[in-house]
Design an enzyme around this catalytic site. Sequence first.
Site, mmCIF file in Angstrom:
data_model
loop_
_atom_site.group_PDB
_atom_site.id
_atom_site.type_symbol
_atom_site.label_atom_id
_atom_site.label_comp_id
_atom_site.label_asym_id
_atom_site.label_seq_id
_atom_site.Cartn_x
_atom_site.Cartn_y
_atom_site.Cartn_z
ATOM 1 N N ARG A 143 0.862 -1.180 0.000
ATOM 2 C CA ARG A 143 0.000 0.000 0.000
ATOM 3 C C ARG A 143 0.892 1.221 0.000
ATOM 4 N NH1 ARG A 143 -5.338 0.321 3.741
ATOM 5 N NH2 ARG A 143 -5.736 -1.692 2.802
ATOM 6 N N SER A 173 -8.512 0.550 -0.162
ATOM 7 C CA SER A 173 -9.589 0.580 0.828
ATOM 8 C C SER A 173 -10.014 2.024 1.124
ATOM 9 C CB SER A 173 -9.132 -0.153 2.085
ATOM 10 O OG SER A 173 -10.208 -0.316 2.979
ATOM 11 N N ASP A 212 -17.008 1.653 3.321
ATOM 12 C CA ASP A 212 -15.820 2.361 2.854
ATOM 13 C C ASP A 212 -15.687 2.102 1.352
ATOM 14 O OD1 ASP A 212 -15.080 -0.306 3.043
ATOM 15 O OD2 ASP A 212 -13.078 0.098 3.814
ATOM 16 N N ASP A 264 -13.970 0.315 -0.709
ATOM 17 C CA ASP A 264 -13.902 -1.027 -1.310
ATOM 18 C C ASP A 264 -14.929 -1.967 -0.692
ATOM 19 O OD1 ASP A 264 -12.519 -1.240 1.132
ATOM 20 O OD2 ASP A 264 -11.305 -2.903 0.407
ATOM 21 N N ASP A 294 -15.488 -3.306 2.188
ATOM 22 C CA ASP A 294 -15.245 -4.419 3.122
ATOM 23 C C ASP A 294 -15.545 -4.007 4.562
ATOM 24 O OD1 ASP A 294 -12.982 -2.837 3.509
ATOM 25 O OD2 ASP A 294 -11.549 -4.493 3.416
ATOM 26 N N ARG A 295 -15.743 -2.691 4.803
ATOM 27 C CA ARG A 295 -16.103 -2.230 6.145
ATOM 28 C C ARG A 295 -17.527 -1.670 6.135
ATOM 29 N NH1 ARG A 295 -10.501 -1.186 6.284
ATOM 30 N NH2 ARG A 295 -9.572 -1.457 8.355
ATOM 31 N N THR A 329 -4.188 -8.349 15.768
ATOM 32 C CA THR A 329 -4.970 -7.347 15.042
ATOM 33 C C THR A 329 -4.974 -7.640 13.555
ATOM 34 O OG1 THR A 329 -4.012 -5.834 16.636
ATOM 35 C CG2 THR A 329 -5.277 -4.858 14.870
ATOM 36 N N LYS A 387 -13.236 -9.480 6.233
ATOM 37 C CA LYS A 387 -14.351 -8.593 6.551
ATOM 38 C C LYS A 387 -15.167 -8.332 5.283
ATOM 39 C CE LYS A 387 -11.128 -4.674 6.690
ATOM 40 N NZ LYS A 387 -9.892 -5.457 6.527
#
Length: 609
Positions: free
Chosen positions: A60, A162, A319, A321, A323-324, A397, A435
């Site tokens: 990223r 993301s 968000d 993309d 996924d959240r 995490t 997610k």
Amino acid sequence: MAAAAAAEGARLAAAAAEWLRRDKNPKTIEIVKQMVAEGNTEELQKCFGSRMEFGTAGLRAAMGAGTSQMNDLTVIQTTQGFCRYLEKSCGDLKKKGVVIGFDARAHPSSGGSSKRFARLAATTFVTQGVPVYLFSSIVPTPFVPYAVTHLKLSAGIMVTASHNPKQDNGYKVYWENGAQIIAPHDKGIAQAIEENLEVWPQAWEDSLIDRSPLLHDPYASINKDYFKDIQRHCFYRNLNKETKLKFVHTSVHGVGHEFVQSAFNAFDFSPPFAVPEQKEPDPEFPTVKYPNPEEGKGVLTLSFALAEKVGAQIVLANDPDADRLAAAERQESGEWKVFSGNELGALLGWWIFTCWKKQNLDPGTIKDTYMLSSTVSSKILRAIALKEGFHFEETLTGFKWMGNRAKQLGDQGKIVLFAFEEAIGYMCSPLVLDKDGVSAAVITAEMSSFLATKNLSLTQQLKAIYNEYGCHVTKASYFICYDQKTIKELFEKLRNYDGKNTYPKTCGRFSVSGVRDLTTGYDSNQPDKKAVLPTSKSSQMITFTFNNGGVATMRTSGTEPKIKYYAELCAPPGNSDFEKLKKELNELVRAIEEYFFEPEKNKLQAKPE
């Protein structure tokens, strides 16, 4: 000093020359030529000072020229390394193939875009005889891990950054088990990239793939099968059809709009009202400062305005993309409550368990049932598990850990009902081992419409959960720090607080009862003083437990210049004076900021309001 500067200048010039020899993108070639002609050492340092590191989150970085940024050449080199690593690791790569998805990000000045990077990655694989399932249009990130398992492929790549700022892009990698890669694959791929920097013949010729029998488009079939599959999590179809509740959805200029519409259709809901200014994908993200619903009310301003206009009680936000998921509910006062990731995690965990229990009348199955959350997330699932009798596990995490653990448990015949992390990430179904903001949105809608038949709001149900299982008050925030040296010194001070290898015993008026350091592997609460969870020297993470029942974790972010903290106070059932607990937690957080972060001394920027 002058000699060192000259040597660095020569190294940068050599790196730029090598770049120009390999690159074929006219825009990035021009950018680098100009830097060299102007002798712009600062820009050359920014673009060629280092190579992007391939880690467990893949890549990223900002889009632009050079080895430290996302562009055509770095994507080709990364894919070459990944391809060679897969050839070595998966014997049937040329039979199974890989899936590649992309979002709507674009960076006109350097000619980079998610679609362009996805096509170049596909070209790299196809020229090596590997079948590629390249989505023909933008998709939400969860479609890639779903496709890996659904089509039984060797790997998946999603080109997305993301919720990062608009100039960024990323390259996210899934293994054949459908979960994000973890060690040792990250190191193996990183090494293979270094060994394959010379561009292979035909790697730039992306027009080749359009005629190749190895290229497949999974868009229509995955779009159909995914929505058919998530219907197994729909339990109240008739209520959904008739609900008077109205929903507003925003995709925040990302990919989510049409997919959330399809999910609502799959559950027999009327479509949610879409925020018109934000529903079309737009890589400029023109209506928001940050395209991240985790930032709360600022990102949801237009959603609230639309909800008030149409009389909607619930706002759902993905968000870019998808996924959240963030959710907000209009209160009787007219105010909007934005649920934290932990609060929505509590609601979804309760809901998914309640629905599962109604379906599974055999009480024996509960001993094979699991829920997961990351170690910095609320311990509410642990409290529910203790009372209801299922298993709860915490992981490191990030969904890479929860996805891989869910797969392991599934392979052992266990049922993983739900996993979540406080950063508004929810896995409501083992169909996607990551997610998934699309399924989470429609499952949240069904939970809301069911509660409405009992005259309950999400807020009231959350209170009921805390009354039954114990109040869990959480607070998370971060400081911005661009200086790695300062960050290292801050954490080293905590490890040598009152002399070498001693951690703080107090934080203001609060006494510390235990310390777990997942950077060094120390845990004061274990008999052998060794942490149970895996450790990583490359990232900073320390958890403090306090005598008042508080837990606070400080850690660095893998993808942003942030030092994050997560604090929680848990009370046993029946002892839920929410306001008192909140006041105590706020005091604890203030003490942590003052004594452990020392923002003035360390020149840290507070999270923007």
